[in-house]
Scaffold this active site. Structure first.
Site, PDB file in Angstrom:
ATOM      1  N   CYS A  89      26.369  63.045  39.486  1.00 26.41           N
ATOM      2  CA  CYS A  89      27.652  61.715  40.515  1.00 26.41           C
ATOM      3  C   CYS A  89      28.053  62.883  41.770  1.00 26.41           C
ATOM      4  CB  CYS A  89      28.981  61.442  39.142  1.00 26.41           C
ATOM      5  SG  CYS A  89      29.532  60.666  39.955  1.00 26.41           S
ATOM      6  N   CYS A 122      31.851  62.785  40.930  1.00 25.56           N
ATOM      7  CA  CYS A 122      31.981  63.912  39.849  1.00 25.56           C
ATOM      8  C   CYS A 122      32.359  65.047  40.427  1.00 25.56           C
ATOM      9  CB  CYS A 122      31.260  63.696  39.118  1.00 25.56           C
ATOM     10  SG  CYS A 122      31.244  61.977  38.011  1.00 25.56           S
TER      11      CYS A 122
END
Length: 106
Positions: free
Chosen positions: A32, A35
């Site tokens: 991600c 993230c």
């Protein structure tokens, strides 16, 4: 101090919440992008707010924890006060996360 604890299981998560009255858990995935972008900011928040404990859950490695808290998007930050869900922030929004931590401290 300022450490973000890796949470590996439902039991691990329960223990983390039991021992920390103010907590933020970051649900993330290695793949991600957002993230990865917010991870250093999470570490900064952990350093700046010693009374709030920070944990992180890799949703691919600890699927049962993500399922328990109904996490469907990454990153998701769940804030806890005395073991109970206090707030949920979805997305890599540093301002909202800072605001959530401030509310948690009040």
């Amino acid at each position: 101090m300022g450490e973000v604890k890796q949470i590996e299981s439902v039991e691990d998560c329960a223990s983390f919440l039991e021992h920390n009255s103010l907590a933020v858990i970051d649900f993330y995935a290695d793949w991600c992008g957002p993230c990865k972008m917010i991870a250093p900011k999470v570490k900064e928040l952990a350093l700046a707010n010693a009374s709030v404990k920070f944990g992180k859950v890799n949703v691919d490695d600890a699927e049962e924890v993500a399922q328990k808290y109904e996490v469907s998007a990454m990153p998701t930050f769940i804030l806890f006060k005395d073991g109970k869900k206090f707030d949920t922030i979805v997305g890599a929004n540093e301002a909202k996360l800072r605001e959530g931590v401030e509310k948690l401290l009040k």
